[in-house]
Scaffold this motif. Structure first.
Motif, PDB file in Angstrom:
ATOM      1  N   GLN A 260       0.592  -1.122   0.079  1.00 23.32           N
ATOM      2  CA  GLN A 260       0.021   0.015  -0.091  1.00 23.32           C
ATOM      3  C   GLN A 260       0.610   1.394   0.077  1.00 23.32           C
ATOM      4  O   GLN A 260       1.852   1.344   0.749  1.00 23.32           O
ATOM      5  CB  GLN A 260      -0.943   0.017   1.241  1.00 23.32           C
ATOM      6  N   THR A 261       0.584   2.178  -0.715  1.00 20.55           N
ATOM      7  CA  THR A 261       1.221   3.465  -0.876  1.00 20.55           C
ATOM      8  C   THR A 261       0.322   4.554  -0.308  1.00 20.55           C
ATOM      9  O   THR A 261      -0.955   4.438  -0.045  1.00 20.55           O
ATOM     10  CB  THR A 261       1.476   3.882  -2.194  1.00 20.55           C
ATOM     11  N   GLU A 262       1.017   5.837   0.023  1.00 26.15           N
ATOM     12  CA  GLU A 262      -0.110   6.983   0.571  1.00 26.15           C
ATOM     13  C   GLU A 262      -0.907   7.325  -0.207  1.00 26.15           C
ATOM     14  O   GLU A 262      -0.508   7.429  -1.581  1.00 26.15           O
ATOM     15  CB  GLU A 262       1.079   7.809   1.186  1.00 26.15           C
ATOM     16  N   ALA A 263      -2.097   7.504   0.017  1.00 27.51           N
ATOM     17  CA  ALA A 263      -3.034   7.971  -0.852  1.00 27.51           C
ATOM     18  C   ALA A 263      -2.979   9.702  -0.963  1.00 27.51           C
ATOM     19  O   ALA A 263      -2.734  10.240   0.037  1.00 27.51           O
ATOM     20  CB  ALA A 263      -4.660   7.766  -0.268  1.00 27.51           C
ATOM     21  N   SER A 264      -3.353  10.068  -1.991  1.00 26.13           N
ATOM     22  CA  SER A 264      -3.306  11.429  -2.267  1.00 26.13           C
ATOM     23  C   SER A 264      -4.802  12.229  -1.663  1.00 26.13           C
ATOM     24  O   SER A 264      -5.680  11.635  -1.473  1.00 26.13           O
ATOM     25  CB  SER A 264      -3.248  11.993  -3.896  1.00 26.13           C
ATOM     26  N   ALA A 265      -4.567  13.566  -1.557  1.00 24.83           N
ATOM     27  CA  ALA A 265      -5.811  14.185  -1.021  1.00 24.83           C
ATOM     28  C   ALA A 265      -7.180  14.044  -1.905  1.00 24.83           C
ATOM     29  O   ALA A 265      -8.019  13.565  -1.311  1.00 24.83           O
ATOM     30  CB  ALA A 265      -5.563  15.568  -0.764  1.00 24.83           C
ATOM     31  N   GLU A 266      -6.828  13.763  -3.211  1.00 20.08           N
ATOM     32  CA  GLU A 266      -7.706  13.736  -4.324  1.00 20.08           C
ATOM     33  C   GLU A 266      -8.201  12.217  -4.088  1.00 20.08           C
ATOM     34  O   GLU A 266      -9.634  11.984  -4.122  1.00 20.08           O
ATOM     35  CB  GLU A 266      -7.564  13.875  -5.648  1.00 20.08           C
ATOM     36  N   GLN A 267      -7.551  11.121  -3.873  1.00 16.18           N
ATOM     37  CA  GLN A 267      -7.952   9.877  -3.696  1.00 16.18           C
ATOM     38  C   GLN A 267      -8.748   9.777  -2.292  1.00 16.18           C
ATOM     39  O   GLN A 267      -9.833   9.305  -2.485  1.00 16.18           O
ATOM     40  CB  GLN A 267      -6.721   8.910  -3.765  1.00 16.18           C
ATOM     41  N   LYS A 268      -8.212  10.156  -1.228  1.00 13.64           N
ATOM     42  CA  LYS A 268      -8.978  10.229  -0.281  1.00 13.64           C
ATOM     43  C   LYS A 268     -10.436  11.229  -0.164  1.00 13.64           C
ATOM     44  O   LYS A 268     -11.613  10.336   0.411  1.00 13.64           O
ATOM     45  CB  LYS A 268      -8.555  10.978   1.127  1.00 13.64           C
ATOM     46  N   THR A 269     -10.536  12.040  -0.850  1.00 14.50           N
ATOM     47  CA  THR A 269     -11.743  12.831  -1.268  1.00 14.50           C
ATOM     48  C   THR A 269     -12.664  11.867  -1.767  1.00 14.50           C
ATOM     49  O   THR A 269     -14.031  11.645  -1.527  1.00 14.50           O
ATOM     50  CB  THR A 269     -11.673  14.155  -1.718  1.00 14.50           C
ATOM     51  N   ALA A 270     -12.222  11.273  -2.941  1.00 12.21           N
ATOM     52  CA  ALA A 270     -13.140  10.575  -3.712  1.00 12.21           C
ATOM     53  C   ALA A 270     -13.508   9.047  -2.932  1.00 12.21           C
ATOM     54  O   ALA A 270     -14.597   8.765  -3.051  1.00 12.21           O
ATOM     55  CB  ALA A 270     -12.430  10.012  -5.124  1.00 12.21           C
ATOM     56  N   PHE A 271     -12.627   8.826  -2.081  1.00  9.24           N
ATOM     57  CA  PHE A 271     -12.865   7.393  -1.247  1.00  9.24           C
ATOM     58  C   PHE A 271     -14.248   7.709  -0.367  1.00  9.24           C
ATOM     59  O   PHE A 271     -14.790   6.834  -0.060  1.00  9.24           O
ATOM     60  CB  PHE A 271     -11.617   6.898  -0.594  1.00  9.24           C
ATOM     61  N   THR A 272     -14.140   8.769  -0.036  1.00 12.30           N
ATOM     62  CA  THR A 272     -15.137   9.322   1.237  1.00 12.30           C
ATOM     63  C   THR A 272     -16.393   9.002   0.601  1.00 12.30           C
ATOM     64  O   THR A 272     -17.395   8.693   1.084  1.00 12.30           O
ATOM     65  CB  THR A 272     -14.994  10.541   1.733  1.00 12.30           C
ATOM     66  N   LYS A 273     -16.696   9.687  -0.567  1.00 14.78           N
ATOM     67  CA  LYS A 273     -17.850   9.544  -1.536  1.00 14.78           C
ATOM     68  C   LYS A 273     -18.098   8.153  -1.761  1.00 14.78           C
ATOM     69  O   LYS A 273     -19.189   7.848  -1.485  1.00 14.78           O
ATOM     70  CB  LYS A 273     -17.712  10.575  -2.744  1.00 14.78           C
ATOM     71  N   SER A 274     -17.332   7.325  -2.289  1.00 16.67           N
ATOM     72  CA  SER A 274     -17.337   6.088  -2.943  1.00 16.67           C
ATOM     73  C   SER A 274     -17.630   5.230  -1.765  1.00 16.67           C
ATOM     74  O   SER A 274     -18.656   4.306  -1.833  1.00 16.67           O
ATOM     75  CB  SER A 274     -16.096   5.702  -3.537  1.00 16.67           C
ATOM     76  N   PHE A 275     -17.136   5.262  -0.654  1.00 14.94           N
ATOM     77  CA  PHE A 275     -17.402   4.446   0.613  1.00 14.94           C
ATOM     78  C   PHE A 275     -18.917   4.821   1.039  1.00 14.94           C
ATOM     79  O   PHE A 275     -19.617   3.844   1.210  1.00 14.94           O
ATOM     80  CB  PHE A 275     -16.415   4.603   1.594  1.00 14.94           C
ATOM     81  N   ALA A 276     -19.420   5.840   1.173  1.00 12.50           N
ATOM     82  CA  ALA A 276     -20.738   6.393   1.539  1.00 12.50           C
ATOM     83  C   ALA A 276     -21.717   5.905   0.576  1.00 12.50           C
ATOM     84  O   ALA A 276     -22.644   5.379   0.923  1.00 12.50           O
ATOM     85  CB  ALA A 276     -20.855   7.858   1.606  1.00 12.50           C
ATOM     86  N   GLU A 277     -21.504   5.884  -0.693  1.00  9.58           N
ATOM     87  CA  GLU A 277     -22.367   5.278  -1.830  1.00  9.58           C
ATOM     88  C   GLU A 277     -22.424   3.756  -1.872  1.00  9.58           C
ATOM     89  O   GLU A 277     -23.428   3.135  -2.200  1.00  9.58           O
ATOM     90  CB  GLU A 277     -22.068   5.685  -3.103  1.00  9.58           C
ATOM     91  N   ASN A 278     -21.409   3.108  -1.504  1.00 10.58           N
ATOM     92  CA  ASN A 278     -21.154   1.627  -1.898  1.00 10.58           C
ATOM     93  C   ASN A 278     -21.100   0.822  -0.278  1.00 10.58           C
ATOM     94  O   ASN A 278     -21.253  -0.480  -0.627  1.00 10.58           O
ATOM     95  CB  ASN A 278     -19.969   1.167  -2.683  1.00 10.58           C
ATOM     96  N   VAL A 279     -20.571   1.414   0.659  1.00  8.44           N
ATOM     97  CA  VAL A 279     -20.587   0.544   1.900  1.00  8.44           C
ATOM     98  C   VAL A 279     -21.676   1.020   2.862  1.00  8.44           C
ATOM     99  O   VAL A 279     -22.314   0.282   3.583  1.00  8.44           O
ATOM    100  CB  VAL A 279     -19.205   0.446   2.380  1.00  8.44           C
ATOM    101  N   GLY A 280     -21.451   2.463   3.045  1.00  7.06           N
ATOM    102  CA  GLY A 280     -22.590   2.998   4.130  1.00  7.06           C
ATOM    103  C   GLY A 280     -21.414   3.559   5.182  1.00  7.06           C
ATOM    104  O   GLY A 280     -20.191   3.746   4.957  1.00  7.06           O
ATOM    105  N   PRO A 281     -22.064   4.377   6.373  1.00  7.56           N
ATOM    106  CA  PRO A 281     -21.286   4.949   7.124  1.00  7.56           C
ATOM    107  C   PRO A 281     -19.920   4.074   7.684  1.00  7.56           C
ATOM    108  O   PRO A 281     -20.223   3.050   8.002  1.00  7.56           O
ATOM    109  CB  PRO A 281     -22.349   5.311   8.234  1.00  7.56           C
ATOM    110  N   LYS A 282     -19.047   4.968   7.894  1.00 11.72           N
ATOM    111  CA  LYS A 282     -17.642   4.185   8.390  1.00 11.72           C
ATOM    112  C   LYS A 282     -18.145   3.975   9.880  1.00 11.72           C
ATOM    113  O   LYS A 282     -18.549   4.896  10.575  1.00 11.72           O
ATOM    114  CB  LYS A 282     -16.595   5.052   8.327  1.00 11.72           C
ATOM    115  N   ASP A 283     -17.690   2.705  10.422  1.00 12.23           N
ATOM    116  CA  ASP A 283     -17.957   2.414  11.959  1.00 12.23           C
ATOM    117  C   ASP A 283     -16.789   3.076  12.760  1.00 12.23           C
ATOM    118  O   ASP A 283     -15.741   3.316  12.581  1.00 12.23           O
ATOM    119  CB  ASP A 283     -17.557   0.859  12.201  1.00 12.23           C
TER     120      ASP A 283
END
Length: 104
Positions: A81-104
């Motif tokens: 695993q490499t360090e995620a960029s700010a853009e990747q992290k922002t996109a992840f927040t949206k994708s996680f919410a749409e596909n998985v749900g709220p983070k525990d």
């Protein structure tokens, strides 16, 4: 096609997907998979855990990840695993919410 054959073919397809992600494309980051496809290796290990639990097999998230990754998740992260960029992290927040749900 009978149910047993279908199940065996689905299992073979899952094993092929796992091998592809773990052996041939370990370079592909989970965050990129999640951002593009809405799932990643961790999702696959969670689905594995959920299937086990649904059948009365006690399995923790860490156990499922170790089975899927073939090593501890911490070892996988340190090796691949490499360090995620700010853009990747922002996109992840949206994708996680749409596909998985709220983070525990």
């Amino acid at each position: 096609m009978d149910d047993q054959t279908r199940t065996e073919l689905e299992a073979a397809a899952f094993r092929a997907l796992r091998a592809h992600l773990m052996d041939k494309r370990a370079d592909v980051q989970n965050i990129d998979m999640m951002n593009l496809a809405g799932f990643c290796r961790n999702c696959l290990s969670r689905w594995y855990q959920e299937a086990a639990n649904a059948r009365g097999i006690e399995m923790s998230k860490e156990d499922a990840r170790e089975i899927f990754y073939g090593m501890s998740y911490d070892d996988w992260k340190s090796q691949h695993q490499t360090e995620a960029s700010a853009e990747q992290k922002t996109a992840f927040t949206k994708s996680f919410a749409e596909n998985v749900g709220p983070k525990d």
